[in-house]
Scaffold this active site. Structure first.
Site, short mmCIF file in Angstrom:
data_model
loop_
_atom_site.label_atom_id
_atom_site.label_comp_id
_atom_site.label_asym_id
_atom_site.label_seq_id
_atom_site.Cartn_x
_atom_site.Cartn_y
_atom_site.Cartn_z
N ARG A 1 0.84 -1.20 0.00
CA ARG A 1 0.00 0.00 0.00
C ARG A 1 0.88 1.25 0.00
O ARG A 1 0.60 2.22 -0.70
CB ARG A 1 -0.90 -0.06 1.23
CG ARG A 1 -1.53 1.21 1.67
CD ARG A 1 -2.85 1.45 0.97
NE ARG A 1 -3.72 2.24 1.82
CZ ARG A 1 -3.54 3.53 2.05
NH1 ARG A 1 -2.55 4.17 1.51
NH2 ARG A 1 -4.38 4.17 2.85
N TYR B 1 -23.69 6.34 1.51
CA TYR B 1 -22.44 7.11 1.37
C TYR B 1 -22.61 8.26 0.38
O TYR B 1 -22.09 9.35 0.57
CB TYR B 1 -21.30 6.20 0.92
CG TYR B 1 -20.79 5.28 2.01
CD1 TYR B 1 -19.84 5.73 2.93
CD2 TYR B 1 -21.26 3.99 2.15
CE1 TYR B 1 -19.38 4.90 3.95
CE2 TYR B 1 -20.80 3.15 3.16
CZ TYR B 1 -19.86 3.60 4.05
OH TYR B 1 -19.42 2.79 5.06
O1 CP3 Z 1 -10.31 -8.11 1.67
C1 CP3 Z 1 -11.44 -7.72 1.34
O2 CP3 Z 1 -12.45 -7.86 2.05
C2 CP3 Z 1 -11.62 -7.16 -0.06
C3 CP3 Z 1 -11.64 -5.76 -0.25
C4 CP3 Z 1 -12.69 -4.86 0.38
C5 CP3 Z 1 -12.37 -3.57 0.88
N1 CP3 Z 1 -13.54 -2.93 1.20
C6 CP3 Z 1 -11.01 -3.01 0.97
C7 CP3 Z 1 -10.76 -1.81 1.80
C8 CP3 Z 1 -14.07 -5.02 0.50
C9 CP3 Z 1 -14.91 -6.24 0.19
C10 CP3 Z 1 -14.59 -3.79 1.01
C11 CP3 Z 1 -16.03 -3.53 1.22
C12 CP3 Z 1 -16.46 -2.27 1.83
N2 CP3 Z 1 -15.92 -1.02 1.68
C13 CP3 Z 1 -17.63 -2.16 2.63
C14 CP3 Z 1 -18.59 -3.28 2.95
C15 CP3 Z 1 -18.11 -4.15 4.03
C16 CP3 Z 1 -18.03 -3.48 5.38
O3 CP3 Z 1 -16.92 -3.33 5.87
O4 CP3 Z 1 -19.10 -3.15 5.92
C17 CP3 Z 1 -17.74 -0.81 3.01
C18 CP3 Z 1 -18.82 -0.20 3.88
C19 CP3 Z 1 -16.66 -0.09 2.40
C20 CP3 Z 1 -16.39 1.36 2.45
C21 CP3 Z 1 -15.08 1.67 3.02
N3 CP3 Z 1 -13.87 1.40 2.42
C22 CP3 Z 1 -14.81 2.31 4.25
C23 CP3 Z 1 -15.89 2.75 5.22
C24 CP3 Z 1 -13.44 2.42 4.35
C25 CP3 Z 1 -12.68 3.20 5.39
C26 CP3 Z 1 -12.69 2.55 6.71
C27 CP3 Z 1 -11.41 1.85 6.89
O5 CP3 Z 1 -11.43 0.68 7.29
O6 CP3 Z 1 -10.38 2.51 6.66
C28 CP3 Z 1 -12.85 1.79 3.24
C29 CP3 Z 1 -11.41 1.63 2.96
C30 CP3 Z 1 -10.91 0.25 2.68
N4 CP3 Z 1 -11.53 -0.67 1.87
C31 CP3 Z 1 -9.70 -0.33 3.17
C32 CP3 Z 1 -9.60 -1.60 2.62
C33 CP3 Z 1 -8.48 -2.59 2.78
C34 CP3 Z 1 -8.66 0.38 4.04
C35 CP3 Z 1 -7.91 1.29 3.13
C36 CP3 Z 1 -6.48 1.55 3.52
O7 CP3 Z 1 -5.59 0.78 3.09
O8 CP3 Z 1 -6.25 2.57 4.19
#
Ligand code: CP3
Length: 344
Positions: free
Chosen positions: A38, A151
């Protein structure tokens, strides 16, 4: 034809002593190899749109834990981003989007070609499938229209659920149009993932909880029914998994949908209730509280064994009741996989 992967065979009705296992958010910040990659990619969005690195990140947890399924590395907010939503991730605050305020804006989304903008995602799917062994499944995914809509309407994580419920009653035309447009785009997006090599798809409805039944039916159950039926029409053998988080006993309504093959259960649901009320209709997946993997130890192991025992005689997929949090020690995940495989 019998599928080669244990994960897919469960959806053909097979029962295993050790069920197939994968984890929501299995690729992510709790893994040092993810953090390293990342940092190399730059932003989270840069990583999502870089097929080389995104497929590498997708495969990282498979290599480390030998899981039965990989899930495409992408995000549910890529559709609003491709619609022109100007997605950015503010460090420590989560995602931000330009909020959608009126029907006119939503109507402009209808004919938008999002698939060109999302082409790198399909390339990631193809690259990942090519890099996976035949006995591992690749799961594609999308956000459910309602969760994505929250969102888009709030411009980020929904802080005030009452405001959106009020909007549903006050401006039903706006909500209906947004859900409808997202439903259409989600079908196209998942179809393209399937064409690129996804073996199954999952829809995440993370914000389905807490809605009165008529609202839930309109914004979540009906749209997911439409998506599942559209996919099954073209791919009758492809499994569709729904994860409506927080819906409790209303999960039965999803299990009854013709196109629903699997149903994720969240950590708040009583797994014994799920076994009794859902397993005769769908493959139940998940249930373990992800916070148990932060502390690990006997508490995690006993809870995992209880799930394995409860679902030992029906098709079941081992998973969490929501995603890993960044503070999960990878050693606990390795131990959890040992338990599931009957080696612990
Ligand atoms: O490994 C996996 O599950 C596959 C990839 C995946 C991600 N997001 C990667 C990610 C999947 C399937 C998701 C789904 C997702 N994204 C959802 C539904 C599932 C859930 O958690 O309820 C939602 C609501 C999101 C929206 C989202 N994306 C948020 C709210 C955030 C920020 C919160 C956080 O954890 O930082 C993300 C970012 C995100 N999506 C990250 C990852 C690995 C973190 C990003 C980073 O590297 O900083």
């Amino acid at each position: 034809m019998t599928a080669q992967s244990k994960f897919l065979r469960v959806f053909e009705g097979e029962v295993f002593d050790a069920p197939p296992v994968w984890f929501m958010r299995q690729a992510g910040r709790y893994l040092p190899e993810y953090r390293a990659l990342r940092a190399k990619a730059g932003s989270f969005l840069d990583l999502c749109f870089n097929p080389e690195l995104a497929s590498e990140v997708t495969l990282q947890p498979i290599r480390r834990f030998d899981l039965d399924a990989a899930i495409l590395f992408a995000d549910i907010l890529l559709i609003p981003h491709a619609l022109g939503g100007n997605l950015r991730f503010v460090e420590g605050e989560g995602p931000r989007l330009d909020p959608v305020k009126d029907l006119q804006t939503v109507e402009q989304f209808r004919d938008r070609d999002i698939l060109s903008a999302l082409a790198p995602v399909f390339e990631t799917v193809a690259k990942t499938r090519a890099g996976l062994a035949a006995d591992k499944a690749l799961i594609g995914f999308a956000g459910a229209p309602w969760t994505v809509a929250t969102y888009m309407l709030a411009g980020g994580p929904m802080k005030d659920p009452a405001a959106l419920r009020k909007l549903f009653y006050q401006d039903r035309a706006l909500i209906d149009a947004l859900i409808d447009v997202l439903t259409d785009h989600t079908i196209g997006y998942l179809e393209a993932q399937i064409a690129a090599g996804a073996d199954a798809v999952q829809l995440f409805d993370s914000w389905a909880g807490g809605l009165p039944w008529p609202v839930l039916d309109a914004v979540s159950v009906r749209p997911l029914d439409r998506i599942a039926r559209a996919i099954k029409k073209n791919h009758p053998d492809l499994s569709v998994i729904l994860f409506p988080k927080g819906v409790g006993e209303k999960s039965v309504e999803y299990a009854l949908l013709q196109g629903c093959d699997g149903l994720g259960i969240d950590y708040a649901m009583d797994p014994a209730w799920a076994r009794a009320n859902l397993s005769d209709r769908v493959v139940v997946q998940g249930g373990l509280d992800p916070l148990l993997t932060v502390s690990g130890g006997a508490e995690m192991e006993n809870n995992a064994r209880a799930l394995l025992k409860l679902f030992h005689d029906v098709p079941y997929v081992f998973n969490l009741g929501h995603g890993f949090t960044p503070e999960t020690p990878p050693e606990n995940v390795a131990r959890l996989v040992e338990i599931v495989r009957g080696r612990g």
